[in-house]
Design a protein around this motif. Structure first.
Motif, mmCIF file in Angstrom:
data_model
loop_
_atom_site.group_PDB
_atom_site.id
_atom_site.type_symbol
_atom_site.label_atom_id
_atom_site.label_comp_id
_atom_site.label_asym_id
_atom_site.label_seq_id
_atom_site.Cartn_x
_atom_site.Cartn_y
_atom_site.Cartn_z
ATOM 1 N N MET A 169 0.778 -1.235 0.096
ATOM 2 C CA MET A 169 -0.039 0.041 0.063
ATOM 3 C C MET A 169 1.062 1.208 0.032
ATOM 4 S SD MET A 169 -2.977 0.866 2.697
ATOM 5 C CE MET A 169 -4.371 0.849 1.943
ATOM 6 N N PRO A 170 0.681 2.158 -0.913
ATOM 7 C CA PRO A 170 1.519 3.544 -1.046
ATOM 8 C C PRO A 170 1.317 4.337 0.195
ATOM 9 C CG PRO A 170 -0.103 3.503 -2.734
ATOM 10 C CD PRO A 170 -0.171 2.070 -1.898
ATOM 11 N N THR A 171 2.367 5.037 0.561
ATOM 12 C CA THR A 171 2.277 5.878 1.724
ATOM 13 C C THR A 171 1.950 7.355 1.012
ATOM 14 O OG1 THR A 171 4.287 4.800 2.689
ATOM 15 C CG2 THR A 171 3.571 7.053 3.497
ATOM 16 N N GLU A 172 1.052 8.017 1.675
ATOM 17 C CA GLU A 172 0.627 9.348 1.220
ATOM 18 C C GLU A 172 1.505 10.421 1.981
ATOM 19 O OE1 GLU A 172 -3.646 11.692 1.115
ATOM 20 O OE2 GLU A 172 -3.586 9.566 0.518
ATOM 21 N N VAL A 173 1.831 11.295 1.361
ATOM 22 C CA VAL A 173 2.791 12.332 1.660
ATOM 23 C C VAL A 173 2.170 13.634 1.251
ATOM 24 C CG1 VAL A 173 5.111 13.596 1.698
ATOM 25 C CG2 VAL A 173 5.000 11.031 1.114
ATOM 26 N N GLN A 174 2.247 14.574 2.529
ATOM 27 C CA GLN A 174 1.474 16.002 2.270
ATOM 28 C C GLN A 174 2.693 16.911 2.344
ATOM 29 O OE1 GLN A 174 -1.533 16.182 5.238
ATOM 30 N NE2 GLN A 174 -2.960 16.531 3.660
ATOM 31 N N GLU A 175 2.792 17.948 1.441
ATOM 32 C CA GLU A 175 3.692 18.990 1.649
ATOM 33 C C GLU A 175 3.225 20.166 2.130
ATOM 34 O OE1 GLU A 175 6.400 20.312 -1.368
ATOM 35 O OE2 GLU A 175 6.399 18.027 -2.189
ATOM 36 N N GLU A 176 3.830 21.066 3.034
ATOM 37 C CA GLU A 176 3.136 22.170 3.398
ATOM 38 C C GLU A 176 4.246 23.333 3.298
ATOM 39 O OE1 GLU A 176 1.857 24.076 7.748
ATOM 40 O OE2 GLU A 176 2.815 22.174 7.686
ATOM 41 N N THR A 177 3.826 24.552 2.578
ATOM 42 C CA THR A 177 4.969 25.669 2.412
ATOM 43 C C THR A 177 4.523 26.614 3.417
ATOM 44 O OG1 THR A 177 4.611 25.064 -0.093
ATOM 45 C CG2 THR A 177 5.332 27.249 0.632
ATOM 46 N N LEU A 178 5.716 27.172 3.938
ATOM 47 C CA LEU A 178 5.702 28.210 4.986
ATOM 48 C C LEU A 178 6.592 29.291 4.329
ATOM 49 C CD1 LEU A 178 6.246 26.127 8.079
ATOM 50 C CD2 LEU A 178 4.234 26.897 7.389
ATOM 51 N N THR A 179 6.196 30.567 4.808
ATOM 52 C CA THR A 179 6.653 31.600 4.656
ATOM 53 C C THR A 179 7.881 32.027 5.655
ATOM 54 O OG1 THR A 179 5.386 33.223 6.154
ATOM 55 C CG2 THR A 179 4.798 32.985 3.748
ATOM 56 N N LEU A 180 8.672 32.664 5.484
ATOM 57 C CA LEU A 180 9.874 32.975 6.278
ATOM 58 C C LEU A 180 9.106 33.465 7.618
ATOM 59 C CD1 LEU A 180 12.732 33.209 7.147
ATOM 60 C CD2 LEU A 180 12.778 35.556 5.841
ATOM 61 N N GLU A 181 8.362 34.276 7.688
ATOM 62 C CA GLU A 181 7.836 34.842 8.588
ATOM 63 C C GLU A 181 7.123 33.809 9.712
ATOM 64 O OE1 GLU A 181 7.080 36.225 5.522
ATOM 65 O OE2 GLU A 181 8.422 38.083 5.822
ATOM 66 N N GLU A 182 6.409 33.024 8.978
ATOM 67 C CA GLU A 182 5.700 31.941 9.753
ATOM 68 C C GLU A 182 6.885 30.927 10.400
ATOM 69 O OE1 GLU A 182 1.765 31.133 7.061
ATOM 70 O OE2 GLU A 182 3.714 30.319 6.670
ATOM 71 N N ILE A 183 7.900 30.811 9.711
ATOM 72 C CA ILE A 183 8.890 30.017 10.358
ATOM 73 C C ILE A 183 9.578 30.778 11.371
ATOM 74 C CG2 ILE A 183 11.339 28.994 9.873
ATOM 75 C CD1 ILE A 183 10.253 28.381 6.884
ATOM 76 N N LEU A 184 9.944 31.983 11.330
ATOM 77 C CA LEU A 184 10.494 32.672 12.276
ATOM 78 C C LEU A 184 9.580 32.866 13.492
ATOM 79 C CD1 LEU A 184 12.441 35.462 10.449
ATOM 80 C CD2 LEU A 184 13.280 33.485 11.436
ATOM 81 N N ALA A 185 8.033 32.984 13.263
ATOM 82 C CA ALA A 185 7.276 33.075 14.465
ATOM 83 C C ALA A 185 7.478 31.795 15.174
ATOM 84 C CB ALA A 185 6.082 33.374 13.677
ATOM 85 N N GLY A 186 7.373 30.625 14.548
ATOM 86 C CA GLY A 186 7.450 29.480 15.207
ATOM 87 C C GLY A 186 8.870 29.264 16.123
ATOM 88 N N LEU A 187 10.007 29.708 15.559
ATOM 89 C CA LEU A 187 11.121 29.840 16.120
ATOM 90 C C LEU A 187 11.184 30.542 17.412
ATOM 91 C CD1 LEU A 187 13.861 30.067 13.359
ATOM 92 C CD2 LEU A 187 13.551 28.124 14.795
ATOM 93 N N LYS A 188 10.359 31.907 17.344
ATOM 94 C CA LYS A 188 10.194 32.705 18.475
ATOM 95 C C LYS A 188 9.856 32.093 19.751
ATOM 96 C CE LYS A 188 10.819 36.988 15.680
ATOM 97 N NZ LYS A 188 10.242 37.990 15.099
ATOM 98 N N GLU A 189 8.635 31.141 19.323
ATOM 99 C CA GLU A 189 7.900 30.589 20.349
ATOM 100 C C GLU A 189 8.619 29.435 21.069
ATOM 101 O OE1 GLU A 189 4.184 29.595 18.692
ATOM 102 O OE2 GLU A 189 3.698 31.735 18.304
ATOM 103 N N MET A 190 9.563 28.637 20.270
ATOM 104 C CA MET A 190 10.082 27.390 20.861
ATOM 105 C C MET A 190 11.396 27.609 21.003
ATOM 106 S SD MET A 190 7.673 25.071 18.422
ATOM 107 C CE MET A 190 8.220 25.418 16.909
ATOM 108 N N HIS A 191 12.038 28.357 20.397
ATOM 109 C CA HIS A 191 13.810 28.016 20.348
ATOM 110 C C HIS A 191 14.499 29.322 20.477
ATOM 111 C CE1 HIS A 191 12.812 24.045 18.894
ATOM 112 N NE2 HIS A 191 11.835 24.422 18.059
ATOM 113 N N ARG A 192 15.760 29.316 20.691
ATOM 114 C CA ARG A 192 16.581 30.263 20.685
ATOM 115 C C ARG A 192 17.694 30.123 19.504
ATOM 116 N NH1 ARG A 192 18.189 31.440 26.794
ATOM 117 N NH2 ARG A 192 16.105 32.519 27.314
ATOM 118 N N LEU A 193 17.616 30.971 18.722
ATOM 119 C CA LEU A 193 18.922 31.046 17.794
ATOM 120 C C LEU A 193 20.035 31.854 18.468
ATOM 121 C CD1 LEU A 193 19.951 30.382 14.900
ATOM 122 C CD2 LEU A 193 18.947 32.631 14.042
ATOM 123 N N ILE A 194 21.485 31.100 18.885
ATOM 124 C CA ILE A 194 22.684 31.568 19.549
ATOM 125 C C ILE A 194 23.478 31.737 18.299
ATOM 126 C CG2 ILE A 194 24.125 31.244 21.226
ATOM 127 C CD1 ILE A 194 21.593 31.129 22.449
#
Length: 70
Positions: free
Chosen positions: A1-26
């Motif tokens: 049975m084939p595996t179904e893959v979903q792709e998600e495209t994020l903007t730089l702003e969305e990625i940085l917003a996620g980083l700001k909530e969860m991580h620190r860039l040192i």
């Protein structure tokens, strides 16, 4: 049975917003990158002003590291 893959495209702003909530860039001090290069990267990749990039570069130089995104 084939595996179904979903792709998600994020903007730089969305990625940085996620980083700001969860991580620190040192940014760590090293003997290879110049002040000019660090300032240029802060401006190009993180949309910091030249003054902000210079402040970060000096903090890294004097303290050994600096959180550039939280």
């Amino acid at each position: 049975m084939p595996t179904e893959v979903q792709e998600e495209t994020l903007t730089l702003e969305e990625i940085l917003a996620g980083l700001k909530e969860m991580h620190r860039l040192i940014l760590w001090n090293d003997d290879h990158n110049t002040f000019e290069h660090v300032i240029h990267c802060m401006m190009k990749y993180l949309d910091y002003t030249e003054a902000q990039g210079e402040k970060i570069a000096w903090k890294v130089h004097n303290e050994g590291k600096c959180a550039v995104l939280e």
